[in-house]
Write an enzyme that holds these catalytic residues in place. Sequence first.
Site, PDB file in Angstrom:
ATOM      1  CG  PHE A 310     -38.914  42.334  -4.968  1.00 44.31           C
ATOM      2  CD1 PHE A 310     -37.896  41.535  -5.694  1.00 44.31           C
ATOM      3  CD2 PHE A 310     -39.321  43.616  -5.275  1.00 44.31           C
ATOM      4  CE1 PHE A 310     -37.341  42.337  -6.820  1.00 44.31           C
ATOM      5  CE2 PHE A 310     -38.838  44.131  -6.574  1.00 44.31           C
ATOM      6  CZ  PHE A 310     -37.941  43.646  -7.372  1.00 44.31           C
ATOM      7  CG  ASP A 311     -40.955  36.271   0.014  1.00 45.36           C
ATOM      8  OD1 ASP A 311     -41.605  36.724   0.691  1.00 45.36           O
ATOM      9  OD2 ASP A 311     -40.179  35.161   0.286  1.00 45.36           O
ATOM     10  CE  LYS A 312     -38.087  41.151   5.690  1.00 42.91           C
ATOM     11  NZ  LYS A 312     -36.780  40.841   6.249  1.00 42.91           N
ATOM     12  CE  LYS A 490     -44.908  36.601   2.258  1.00 43.75           C
ATOM     13  NZ  LYS A 490     -43.757  35.961   2.234  1.00 43.75           N
TER      14      LYS A 490
END
Lengths: 617, 70
Positions: A310-312, A490
Amino acid sequence: MKRFILGRKNHIVLISAILIAAGFFCALALKNTAAADTAFIIASILGAAPIAIQAYQALRVRVVSIDLLVTIAVAGAFLIRNFEESAVVTFLFLFGAWLEQRTLTKTRSAIRELTEMAPESALKQMPDGDFREVAVEEVDAGDILLVKTGARIPVDGTVLSGEGSVSEAAITGESLPVLKGRGDKVFAGTVLDNGTIRIVADRVGEDTTFARIIELVEEAQDSKTKAERFIDRFARYYTPAVLVLGMLVLAFTRDPELAVTILVLGCPGALVIGVPVSNVAGIGNGARHGILFKGSEVISALSRVDTIVFDKTGTLTLGNPEVTEKAYFGEDIDRALVYLASVERESDHPLAGAVLDEIGDTVYRQVTDTEVIKGRGIIASVDGHRVAVGNAALMEREGVEPGTRAKTEIARFEKNGDSLVLTAVDGELKILMGVRDPVRPGAKEVLQKLKRLGVRNLVMLSGDNQGTVDAVGRELGLTEARGSMLPEDKAAYIRKLTEKGRIVAFVGDGVNDSPSLALADIGIAMGGGTDAAIETSDVVLMNSDICRLPHALGIARATAANMRQNIAIAVGVVLFLLAGVFFSEWMNMSVGMLVHEGSILAVILNAMRLLQYRLKK
Amino acid sequence: MKNASIQLETLTCPSCAQKIENAVKALDGVDKESIRVLFNASKVKFSYDEAKVSVHDVENAIAALGFKVL
């Protein structure tokens, strides 16, 4: 003539059913073989006509179709004077096709329901200022439209005036209405539940989000997996192969009965239709719940995912950071706040908005010599003072030495999971603010559901400091949480995971994480209709809410399982029939056709279960 | 070149899709690479040269195979 016959297939099915019933009645009750045969002969010819025409048309465009197998088989049965079989086989084949059409329409119903939500008319403002009803095709971008209570919004547009609640189920699958007022975007196909609004058209016709969703879903439903393409190729050669096999059997055994039976048994029905029909139902179910799958390949990949990254920001958290704690050091704090606000006002960093909200109304000063230091903060001149706004790394670079109290406060804020915004004026630390992005309500439950579905690794990546990331990670129960990551970090992290052999899904908001979305095996975008999200990802969660994620995973798994079941049914039936031919007495053309049509219906009905699929609580 | 999309009655067999594709391919003026028969949506999409062929011609070719054009 041809069209006349093909157009009356349904009548033919009915008439041959009656004739066959009459035939059996004559044969069994009246013991009148001649009358029975007459009925069967008429039924055979009547039933064979549309099948033969279809076979001929296919041959003309060089396709050896199932119709051809059946036509030859029926003709063969007819020649060996087995009229009962030829009549029953043609009837079963036509009746089966009719049933298939009915049930297939059902499996495609989800997408049809969607297309039926397409708006048809609009109230457009004419040059004289009045609103008149026009067809939706006559609306151009820039036109001003009136939407009244209960009406479908005809185009994508922006509200000019008025207020109302809009049900966006057509776009997001969300049934709760959303309040829209001046300046808000509205989407074609959504319904104004109450209120009256005036809108200006931004995108019309095929450019609207609604039209693009439909297009995407349609294309997705017809996209093919590798397995499916294989089956298609296989089927292309399989049908002629069965024809050859039938001829060989005739040549060697001199048993025409057996040869025509082989032709009927060889029809590749369930195998060819089993996989696409599961796919259609699965994608349809997704579309109904605001989940867009961009193809069947996507479904099979998603069903195997073992790691979700997940990207926060904006995904697990709301993406609206707010200042939760602050501390001041030294004198002249009011002046420092004015400087801070003046500098932050020029920044589009997400933390800047939170800081400005916290400070509120103030007098801004002229800011000059602004220098943005990536990943650290901003340095600028205000009123001749050097002002540095940023994180701890920026302070270090600026040679700002925090005092003892500041050090303890910094440590405390970080432990609470805050992102730090420090402000130094002329090398002296003045203000410390802790900013936090609240966790999305329901995010924790979503992650638990995913774990229960068997996703082993739940990872969160973020550009925020490690303390913040750890705090959120603990709160949500993630298996891993990594902070201080730039977009390229990322992407590199995801590449590393896939190289390790993990099947990775990446969930992001599609704004600045396109590399990660593209690199992961499955890119899942939270996109309330943003173009970028729809373009770059494999799966789009239309209402921008990760609450749909477990359903997406669940339906993908169910669809993949459904395809496997259908393949098993199809192959099983073929094996069963072949065994029947060689090892039993009761196998004949009619039984073969019955089982064959039955298996096609079985795979369609099996796929239909997917339309009702809901995640178990 | 113009793009067109024709809606057909519900298609039931994947081999129907192949029949339709081959029939449309046979028409002069239709870009052969562009023809896509969407089995599930029961639609045919293609691009064509207006000077050589019309959508109506394509519809006729499909109707001649026994599929209803909606």
